[in-house]
Structures are given as C-alpha cells and as structure tokens.
Design an enzyme around this catalytic site. Sequence first.
Site, PDB file in Angstrom:
ATOM      1  CB  ALA A  70      43.101  41.882  32.200  1.00  0.00           C
ATOM      2  CG  ASP A  71      36.819  44.254  31.174  1.00  0.00           C
ATOM      3  OD1 ASP A  71      36.836  45.161  32.022  1.00  0.00           O
ATOM      4  OD2 ASP A  71      35.770  43.715  30.760  1.00  0.00           O
TER       5      ASP A  71
END
Lengths: 201, 230
Positions: A70-71
């Site tokens: 994830a970012d």
Amino acid sequence: MDTDKLVLASRSPRRKELLEQMGLAVEIIPADVDETEKPGQQPLALVKALSQKKTRHIMQLQKNAWVLGADTIVVKDGQTLGKPENREQAIHMLGLLSGRAHAVYTGYSVGHFVRSQMKTHAVATQVVFKTLTRQEILWYTGTQEPYDKAGGYAIQGLGAFLVKEIHGSYSNVVGLPVCELIQTLAALEVIQFKDSHHDMD
Amino acid sequence: MTWIKDNLMAVHKNILDTARSCGRNPEDIHLIGVSKKKPVQMIKQAIDAGLTILGENYIQEAMEKIDAIGRDAAAWHFIGHLQSNKARFAVQYFDLIHTVDSFKLAKEIDKQAGKIQKCQKILLQINIAMEDTKSGAQKDAAVDLAKKIMGFENLSLQGLMCMPPYFDDPEDARSYFKQLVQIREEILAAGVHPNAMAQLSMGMSNDFVVAIQEGATMVRVGTAIFGSRM
C-alpha cells in the site's frame, strides 16, 4: 482461516493494526523500492503504481503468499506533502492544512505469485482541519507523532483533535481503506465469511 | 574472471564506434547479454561489470537463475521460443518478450498479463528467411498480426525481432536486416503507432555491427561477452 499466509509489504504499524482488528494475522516484510515515479501523475494513479511496485517486489520473494502492498499520500492544493523531517517542516505543514480541506489517497494491491493474480484499488478521502492556533501547532509538533506520518499528523492518535470533518473512508486516512480492502480480499478468496454466530445456550 | 569485463567493454566500444560511424546515437542501441546455459556466477559478474539487460531462452532455466540473481538485479528479456503454456511464467519473469509470433500466443500473454495487472512489453518475431526450422510469423502475415496485437489491452507492442540464418560473412545477413526494416515500414504505413515500432531486435555476436548499420536498437550478444564455452 485455511489459506496461504498474508504478507504486508509495509513497515506501517497502523496498517498492521487495521488488519489485526479484522482478525487477519500478517507477517511484515517491508518492500524497499524506489518510490520516485513519473512526474505529473494523478494522485490515484500514483498510489496505485507505487502499491503495485511494492507488492510485485515481495511477491517475487514470497511466491506462495498473498502479498498486500500500500501507499498513502496527502495532497493539498495539488502539492504532495511527505513526512516532515524536522519541527520546522512539521510546523509549516500544519500551517498549510489549518482551516482548510486536503485529500488523502491510499492505493493498495493484493497479489499472489504462484496463483498469478493481482488486484489494485485506490481510495480518496477528504479531510478538513479546524483552524489551528499557534499554541496548538507548537504543542502538537512538540510530540513525537507528526514525524513519521505523511502530511505530518495521525488521525488515529493525538492528531484526532485537528480533524473537524472527514468525507469518505476513515481507515483510508489511517493507511488502508478497510471496507474496500476486505471486498478485494474476499473477491480473491484470500478470506471467506463464515457464520460467526454462537448459540446462546 | 576479469575477461567478462574485458569482453563487455570491447562489445560496448564496438557498438559505440559502429553507431558513430553511421551517424546514430549510441544511446539508442541496447546491448542484451545472452546468458542461456551460463551459470549464475558468470551472469552476476556481467551485471557487476555493467551489463543491464540479460536475455534468456528457456523458461525453466531462466526462472531458477532469475530467482537466484534477483528479479530487479537487471532487466530480463525472453528471447527463446515461447509455448503458450509457459506464457504465464514469461509474463511473471520478463520485462520484454522478443518472440511473439502468433495471434494465439499474443492472446495467451495478454490473458496472463491481465491476471497480474501487468502491461507486458513484447516484440513481434518475424521469420525473416522463411526457414522451416525457425519460429517467427510469416512475413506476409506481419502487418495483420501487428494490427491485431495493438488491440490487446495488456500488451504493449514495442517493435520487431528477427533471427537471420548464420553466415560466416556477416555481410550476407544484411539483406535480411533490410527486410525487417521494410516490414516495419509496411506496418507503419498500415497505421500502427510509431511508438509500437520503435525497437528492432536484430543482430548477434557475429553480425551485430551490420545490424546496427541497418537500424538495430537491440543486439543480442552471447559469445562475444560470455565466450562460447562455460
């Protein structure tokens, strides 16, 4: 849960907690990838691309696991706010956010190498800060909290007092949009919903 | 094994000199080190010496080696004959597949790339000398196939590849390289976007100088870097 293990390709303890809150045990293997992307990319496309990059990297190393990467980025008036490196930067960032709306974008990818599957999604949340006094900014930046967080605050921590309104997913601001993520995990059959009702006898 | 470094420098210099002598930008020419049947240790040395692209011919062998060396240690190109049932692995392990030669194979690669949300870069391989023993699309089918490939969502066509017969005199290969350039012109004339025809993968250890003179952007060099024996 009878399935391959789930690996979280992120150092963030917030993400781990969100998953554990849903009863998902995760192993953490941070993906150290180059986070510089093509300039001029839209925020949603950017967080998707970065989450894919992290996920692919760990998928290659953990071929029999489900990998979640994830970012999260914080964007104010078209400008991406990173993690403040010192108090001066933290004070500046909170000043920018004070009394105004900004957007938090989280992209995530879930993939499995051996099964040859991958899904990616991104979610945007609008957050409105109260108008902050100088004392409030000085107090908050005097705590440890702002320094390892994009945008310089933690909605789930002391930073909760900064947030006047939120439009969209709360967990997305923390670091993972749980509602959408669970849907993705179910679609990939990483998780199944079983009846958890217990007879009251 | 400093000879790998020496060989690599000699090949780079040869590419540079050739490019300059025919007025081309050396940066437009990519050296692919053909590492089939070469051990991991040797490949690592080549990477350490500055080689950035490796070409592999056999899926099973390549998977083992790439796992040992690292997917991100270099760019990996697949340059061998690809069967549809191995498309999935080719998509997982390779940045560019040089050897797409049928609609069926393109379709399978597209499907496998879609599953992992990858946009797979490919080249269309042409059987330039119409040899029964070589794979590659027929020359008269190239335009049609290129147009069809453009329709796949998860494929990114980058150009053409060919493998002329081996000649002792590299000059004999020149006419085949010219033919590949001609086929590219025909594909462009049929309306395929120039970005999809930017690369020409042609030329190997014995004939890459001629290939560069004729417009090659990728040369696949094995022996001149790794030697002919292990």
